[in-house]
Design a protein around this motif. Sequence first.
Motif, PDB file in Angstrom:
ATOM      1  N   GLY A 237       0.799  -1.213   0.000  1.00  0.00           N
ATOM      2  CA  GLY A 237       0.000   0.000   0.000  1.00  0.00           C
ATOM      3  C   GLY A 237       0.838   1.271   0.000  1.00  0.00           C
ATOM      4  O   GLY A 237       2.044   1.254   0.273  1.00  0.00           O
ATOM      5  N   GLU A 238       0.177   2.380  -0.320  1.00  0.00           N
ATOM      6  CA  GLU A 238       0.869   3.656  -0.446  1.00  0.00           C
ATOM      7  C   GLU A 238       1.516   4.110   0.853  1.00  0.00           C
ATOM      8  O   GLU A 238       2.595   4.701   0.839  1.00  0.00           O
ATOM      9  N   GLU A 239       0.874   3.850   1.973  1.00  0.00           N
ATOM     10  CA  GLU A 239       1.412   4.324   3.252  1.00  0.00           C
ATOM     11  C   GLU A 239       2.792   3.730   3.525  1.00  0.00           C
ATOM     12  O   GLU A 239       3.717   4.433   3.955  1.00  0.00           O
ATOM     13  N   ALA A 240       2.945   2.419   3.263  1.00  0.00           N
ATOM     14  CA  ALA A 240       4.240   1.767   3.479  1.00  0.00           C
ATOM     15  C   ALA A 240       5.292   2.327   2.528  1.00  0.00           C
ATOM     16  O   ALA A 240       6.445   2.554   2.925  1.00  0.00           O
ATOM     17  N   ALA A 241       4.902   2.557   1.279  1.00  0.00           N
ATOM     18  CA  ALA A 241       5.846   3.103   0.306  1.00  0.00           C
ATOM     19  C   ALA A 241       6.253   4.524   0.689  1.00  0.00           C
ATOM     20  O   ALA A 241       7.432   4.889   0.604  1.00  0.00           O
ATOM     21  N   HIS A 242       5.295   5.341   1.119  1.00  0.00           N
ATOM     22  CA  HIS A 242       5.611   6.714   1.518  1.00  0.00           C
ATOM     23  C   HIS A 242       6.546   6.738   2.717  1.00  0.00           C
ATOM     24  O   HIS A 242       7.464   7.562   2.798  1.00  0.00           O
ATOM     25  N   ALA A 243       6.340   5.803   3.645  1.00  0.00           N
ATOM     26  CA  ALA A 243       7.158   5.770   4.854  1.00  0.00           C
ATOM     27  C   ALA A 243       8.616   5.448   4.554  1.00  0.00           C
ATOM     28  O   ALA A 243       9.510   5.821   5.319  1.00  0.00           O
ATOM     29  N   ALA A 244       8.860   4.787   3.448  1.00  0.00           N
ATOM     30  CA  ALA A 244      10.234   4.392   3.090  1.00  0.00           C
ATOM     31  C   ALA A 244      10.968   5.451   2.282  1.00  0.00           C
ATOM     32  O   ALA A 244      12.185   5.341   2.092  1.00  0.00           O
ATOM     33  N   LEU A 245      10.267   6.466   1.809  1.00  0.00           N
ATOM     34  CA  LEU A 245      10.864   7.402   0.855  1.00  0.00           C
ATOM     35  C   LEU A 245      12.039   8.196   1.421  1.00  0.00           C
ATOM     36  O   LEU A 245      13.082   8.324   0.780  1.00  0.00           O
ATOM     37  N   GLN A 246      11.887   8.756   2.602  1.00  0.00           N
ATOM     38  CA  GLN A 246      12.931   9.636   3.123  1.00  0.00           C
ATOM     39  C   GLN A 246      14.225   8.875   3.413  1.00  0.00           C
ATOM     40  O   GLN A 246      15.322   9.363   3.118  1.00  0.00           O
ATOM     41  N   GLY A 247      14.096   7.681   3.954  1.00  0.00           N
ATOM     42  CA  GLY A 247      15.282   6.871   4.204  1.00  0.00           C
ATOM     43  C   GLY A 247      16.009   6.508   2.922  1.00  0.00           C
ATOM     44  O   GLY A 247      17.252   6.513   2.870  1.00  0.00           O
ATOM     45  N   GLU A 248      15.235   6.211   1.870  1.00  0.00           N
ATOM     46  CA  GLU A 248      15.848   5.897   0.584  1.00  0.00           C
ATOM     47  C   GLU A 248      16.537   7.120  -0.015  1.00  0.00           C
ATOM     48  O   GLU A 248      17.607   7.012  -0.615  1.00  0.00           O
ATOM     49  N   LEU A 249      15.930   8.280   0.146  1.00  0.00           N
ATOM     50  CA  LEU A 249      16.545   9.503  -0.367  1.00  0.00           C
ATOM     51  C   LEU A 249      17.893   9.761   0.312  1.00  0.00           C
ATOM     52  O   LEU A 249      18.894  10.064  -0.352  1.00  0.00           O
ATOM     53  N   VAL A 250      17.941   9.613   1.624  1.00  0.00           N
ATOM     54  CA  VAL A 250      19.183   9.820   2.366  1.00  0.00           C
ATOM     55  C   VAL A 250      20.243   8.829   1.908  1.00  0.00           C
ATOM     56  O   VAL A 250      21.412   9.182   1.701  1.00  0.00           O
ATOM     57  N   ARG A 251      19.843   7.568   1.731  1.00  0.00           N
ATOM     58  CA  ARG A 251      20.791   6.538   1.293  1.00  0.00           C
ATOM     59  C   ARG A 251      21.364   6.873  -0.081  1.00  0.00           C
ATOM     60  O   ARG A 251      22.575   6.792  -0.311  1.00  0.00           O
ATOM     61  N   LEU A 252      20.507   7.267  -1.005  1.00  0.00           N
ATOM     62  CA  LEU A 252      20.951   7.551  -2.364  1.00  0.00           C
ATOM     63  C   LEU A 252      21.816   8.798  -2.439  1.00  0.00           C
ATOM     64  O   LEU A 252      22.755   8.866  -3.243  1.00  0.00           O
ATOM     65  N   MET A 253      21.502   9.785  -1.608  1.00  0.00           N
ATOM     66  CA  MET A 253      22.287  11.023  -1.633  1.00  0.00           C
ATOM     67  C   MET A 253      23.740  10.798  -1.236  1.00  0.00           C
ATOM     68  O   MET A 253      24.622  11.584  -1.584  1.00  0.00           O
ATOM     69  N   ALA A 254      24.008   9.709  -0.537  1.00  0.00           N
ATOM     70  CA  ALA A 254      25.371   9.407  -0.101  1.00  0.00           C
ATOM     71  C   ALA A 254      26.162   8.606  -1.129  1.00  0.00           C
ATOM     72  O   ALA A 254      27.336   8.310  -0.909  1.00  0.00           O
ATOM     73  N   THR A 255      25.545   8.257  -2.267  1.00  0.00           N
ATOM     74  CA  THR A 255      26.227   7.427  -3.262  1.00  0.00           C
ATOM     75  C   THR A 255      27.085   8.274  -4.210  1.00  0.00           C
ATOM     76  O   THR A 255      26.843   9.474  -4.396  1.00  0.00           O
ATOM     77  N   ASP A 256      28.066   7.622  -4.823  1.00  0.00           N
ATOM     78  CA  ASP A 256      28.887   8.289  -5.838  1.00  0.00           C
ATOM     79  C   ASP A 256      28.027   8.736  -7.018  1.00  0.00           C
ATOM     80  O   ASP A 256      28.259   9.803  -7.597  1.00  0.00           O
ATOM     81  N   ASP A 257      27.054   7.928  -7.384  1.00  0.00           N
ATOM     82  CA  ASP A 257      26.200   8.274  -8.525  1.00  0.00           C
ATOM     83  C   ASP A 257      25.404   9.547  -8.280  1.00  0.00           C
ATOM     84  O   ASP A 257      25.174  10.333  -9.212  1.00  0.00           O
ATOM     85  N   SER A 258      24.989   9.755  -7.047  1.00  0.00           N
ATOM     86  CA  SER A 258      24.268  10.998  -6.739  1.00  0.00           C
ATOM     87  C   SER A 258      25.182  12.207  -6.933  1.00  0.00           C
ATOM     88  O   SER A 258      24.760  13.224  -7.500  1.00  0.00           O
ATOM     89  N   LYS A 259      26.417  12.063  -6.504  1.00  0.00           N
ATOM     90  CA  LYS A 259      27.372  13.162  -6.699  1.00  0.00           C
ATOM     91  C   LYS A 259      27.616  13.415  -8.190  1.00  0.00           C
ATOM     92  O   LYS A 259      27.697  14.559  -8.643  1.00  0.00           O
ATOM     93  N   LEU A 260      27.723  12.332  -8.975  1.00  0.00           N
ATOM     94  CA  LEU A 260      27.896  12.482 -10.414  1.00  0.00           C
ATOM     95  C   LEU A 260      26.677  13.158 -11.043  1.00  0.00           C
ATOM     96  O   LEU A 260      26.811  13.990 -11.951  1.00  0.00           O
ATOM     97  N   GLY A 261      25.508  12.775 -10.560  1.00  0.00           N
ATOM     98  CA  GLY A 261      24.286  13.375 -11.077  1.00  0.00           C
ATOM     99  C   GLY A 261      24.198  14.859 -10.776  1.00  0.00           C
ATOM    100  O   GLY A 261      23.791  15.660 -11.629  1.00  0.00           O
ATOM    101  N   MET A 262      24.602  15.251  -9.572  1.00  0.00           N
ATOM    102  CA  MET A 262      24.577  16.668  -9.195  1.00  0.00           C
ATOM    103  C   MET A 262      25.592  17.469 -10.020  1.00  0.00           C
ATOM    104  O   MET A 262      25.312  18.592 -10.462  1.00  0.00           O
ATOM    105  N   THR A 263      26.756  16.858 -10.236  1.00  0.00           N
ATOM    106  CA  THR A 263      27.779  17.539 -11.039  1.00  0.00           C
ATOM    107  C   THR A 263      27.297  17.726 -12.478  1.00  0.00           C
ATOM    108  O   THR A 263      27.481  18.789 -13.086  1.00  0.00           O
ATOM    109  N   SER A 264      26.675  16.701 -13.040  1.00  0.00           N
ATOM    110  CA  SER A 264      26.180  16.802 -14.409  1.00  0.00           C
ATOM    111  C   SER A 264      25.070  17.840 -14.518  1.00  0.00           C
ATOM    112  O   SER A 264      24.945  18.526 -15.537  1.00  0.00           O
TER     113      SER A 264
END
Length: 276
Positions: A237-264
Amino acid sequence: MSPASKSKAAIAALPDDRPRVSVERDGHVLLIGLDREEKRNAADLRMLRELSLAFGLLDRDPDLWCGLVFAHGEHFTAGLDLGDVARAVTADGLDIVPEGGLHPWQVDGTQLTKPLVMAVQGTCLTLGVELALVSDIVISAKNARFGQMEVRRGILPFGGATTRFPARVGWGNAMRWMLTGETFDAKEALRIGLVQEVVFNDQVYNRAIDIAHRVAAQAPLAVQATLANAKLAGREGEEAAHAALQGELVRLMATDDSKLGMTSFRNRGEAEFTGR
């Protein structure tokens, strides 16, 4: 279209113990081809297990970022080879997942974590429709005809169509085709949302592989996280998916790919992602 058909003479000479599924790497895309052309790609037990192994490879290899399922020859699949598969059904059902494999229809609690594109032409029956239902993007040739025909054989769809078909196309549309066992064309498949695009017959393979490469050109960890969250919404359901969003965002922001994406973004260029 899919890779060129073999000649009839060549087909007749093929040994029965050859592989039923071709597997080829194309950069970060895994090309998975149904290859039993002389039987219109009807799936025997060997094909089902080889397909399972291909899905397992796609899921666990960190260098594979997208899969493309297609079929050699004029037809995607005539469905199950019931004469072969029925003998393998035990009191516990049908076991098609060898060690290292992943259930292609994911009805055993497993889940493919990589995106899947599918190219379909000609006949696409039963398990072929169910492969479309587990795929994320489906490209259809104009000549494709689809059918969820199990009720005409005295069985039910057992690759997930009973739940995924209504979720994808709506209750009435799914019941219209599952309960009658009738076939429908590419135009109807597009109308109800089973496929996302219909192209000329000779363009379907190239169009699908182009889309697969476009998916694989994006940040793979971000693609997988997006796919996982959407699937989570479908399961819990949507509630479970919404609850996971912020943690996933934090995890992804720490990746090398996120840094490459921001630079591009700052440089107004295209990033070449690494998957880290």
